[in-house]
Design a protein around this motif. Structure first.
Motif, PDB file in Angstrom:
ATOM      1  N   GLN A  81     -64.967  18.368 -11.516  1.00 34.28           N
ATOM      2  CA  GLN A  81     -65.839  17.251 -11.155  1.00 34.28           C
ATOM      3  C   GLN A  81     -66.650  16.797 -12.369  1.00 34.28           C
ATOM      4  O   GLN A  81     -66.762  15.594 -12.647  1.00 34.28           O
ATOM      5  CB  GLN A  81     -66.777  17.711 -10.041  1.00 34.28           C
ATOM      6  N   LEU A  82     -67.205  17.745 -13.121  1.00 35.24           N
ATOM      7  CA  LEU A  82     -67.969  17.388 -14.319  1.00 35.24           C
ATOM      8  C   LEU A  82     -67.061  16.807 -15.390  1.00 35.24           C
ATOM      9  O   LEU A  82     -67.422  15.839 -16.065  1.00 35.24           O
ATOM     10  CB  LEU A  82     -68.694  18.616 -14.866  1.00 35.24           C
ATOM     11  N   ARG A  83     -65.890  17.390 -15.584  1.00 40.43           N
ATOM     12  CA  ARG A  83     -64.950  16.853 -16.575  1.00 40.43           C
ATOM     13  C   ARG A  83     -64.617  15.402 -16.258  1.00 40.43           C
ATOM     14  O   ARG A  83     -64.605  14.537 -17.140  1.00 40.43           O
ATOM     15  CB  ARG A  83     -63.674  17.699 -16.612  1.00 40.43           C
ATOM     16  N   VAL A 102     -72.392  12.199  -9.437  1.00 39.37           N
ATOM     17  CA  VAL A 102     -71.611  13.423  -9.249  1.00 39.37           C
ATOM     18  C   VAL A 102     -70.857  13.370  -7.921  1.00 39.37           C
ATOM     19  O   VAL A 102     -69.681  13.753  -7.835  1.00 39.37           O
ATOM     20  CB  VAL A 102     -72.524  14.660  -9.310  1.00 39.37           C
ATOM     21  N   THR A 103     -71.524  12.861  -6.883  1.00 41.28           N
ATOM     22  CA  THR A 103     -70.864  12.727  -5.584  1.00 41.28           C
ATOM     23  C   THR A 103     -69.686  11.767  -5.671  1.00 41.28           C
ATOM     24  O   THR A 103     -68.606  12.016  -5.115  1.00 41.28           O
ATOM     25  CB  THR A 103     -71.864  12.230  -4.526  1.00 41.28           C
ATOM     26  N   ALA A 108     -63.798  10.771  -5.781  1.00 39.03           N
ATOM     27  CA  ALA A 108     -62.610  10.254  -6.473  1.00 39.03           C
ATOM     28  C   ALA A 108     -61.581  11.359  -6.671  1.00 39.03           C
ATOM     29  O   ALA A 108     -60.380  11.167  -6.428  1.00 39.03           O
ATOM     30  CB  ALA A 108     -63.015   9.642  -7.812  1.00 39.03           C
ATOM     31  N   LEU A 109     -62.032  12.535  -7.095  1.00 40.78           N
ATOM     32  CA  LEU A 109     -61.113  13.652  -7.287  1.00 40.78           C
ATOM     33  C   LEU A 109     -60.461  14.062  -5.972  1.00 40.78           C
ATOM     34  O   LEU A 109     -59.263  14.361  -5.926  1.00 40.78           O
ATOM     35  CB  LEU A 109     -61.860  14.851  -7.879  1.00 40.78           C
ATOM     36  N   GLN A 110     -61.235  14.088  -4.898  1.00 41.08           N
ATOM     37  CA  GLN A 110     -60.666  14.447  -3.600  1.00 41.08           C
ATOM     38  C   GLN A 110     -59.595  13.439  -3.190  1.00 41.08           C
ATOM     39  O   GLN A 110     -58.579  13.806  -2.589  1.00 41.08           O
ATOM     40  CB  GLN A 110     -61.762  14.531  -2.548  1.00 41.08           C
TER      41      GLN A 110
END
Length: 244
Positions: A81-83, A102-103, A108-110
């Motif tokens: 998530q941070l990357r 961050v949310t 987006a990753l999910q």
């Protein structure tokens, strides 16, 4: 120390844009004067990282270490998530770190991992002459233009969702892998570091639905949602879940 550990010249030297002069110019003068040859091939001067719209600074007290931030995030999802957060904006554009940003990157990753879960990616060896791969490469070669590269990843995700193309999903995973993203097992990533017995509660909910005890089934769904678990009911009575 840099020359001993990395050899000379080394490829990339990074730092904040405020270090370009005089710090890095002095570094070039000293190192190239000592060695008599090029010190660094590429200098990348990044913009500032802001915290809730203010420049991060020890003197202001809005300073966090990566370890402190990761301790507040899911242990499975947090590092990627941070990357994603730090890479999706161009390195020379100021980045604002907020709870909302961050949310958003987590969501987006999910979305990407949901695609890779639902459309199994083929094992792809990247052909850099393939038009989409070439666009990705050209963006990254153009001053590390990650916004363009990320737009291409979103395009591939949309294609995989729309056409159910395993090849598109495979290329998505392969290209993302060159920048350290989307390499986890999708189902494991989406579930994160959950400690509760989610599968047991899902089985209980399915039994309640079969017995037409819809009040109990709804209560279990609410219990899971309050614990940060989103349920996805699929055809054939299959229920999948992920962290919200």
């Amino acid at each position: 120390m840099s020359c001993r550990e990395l050899g000379i010249p080394f490829d990339i030297h990074g730092g904040g844009w405020d270090l370009q002069f005089p710090h890095h110019e002095n570094e070039i003068a000293q190192s190239e004067g000592a060695w008599g040859k090029r010190f660094v091939n590429y200098w990348m001067h990044g913009a500032f990282l802001n915290i809730d719209h203010e420049k991060m600074s020890k003197s202001v007290g809005n300073f966090f270490t990566a370890r402190e931030v990761l301790d507040q995030l899911d242990p499975v999802q947090g590092p990627e998530q941070l990357r994603y957060l730090f890479m999706h904006a161009h390195y020379r554009s100021a980045l604002d770190y907020t709870r909302e940003s961050v949310t958003e990157t987590g969501n987006a990753l999910q979305g990407f991992y949901t695609t890779l879960r639902d459309v199994a990616p083929e094992a792809v060896s990247i052909d850099w002459n393939e038009p989409r791969a070439a666009r990705f490469r050209d963006a990254m070669n153009d001053d590390f233009d990650t916004p363009i590269a990320f737009a291409l990843l979103h395009e591939l995700r949309g294609e995989a969702n729309r056409t159910r193309s395993h090849e598109a999903a495979g290329l998505l995973k392969a290209l993302a892998g060159t920048i350290g993203l989307l390499q986890h097992d999708p189902a494991a990533f989406l579930q994160g570091g959950v400690k509760m017995d989610v599968d047991g509660l899902i089985a209980e909910r399915n039994a309640a639905k079969k017995a037409k005890d819809f009040a109990r089934a709804d209560a279990i769904r609410r219990q899971l949602e309050q614990s940060g678990i989103a349920l996805e009911d699929k055809a054939g009575g299959v229920t999948q879940w992920r962290r919200k």
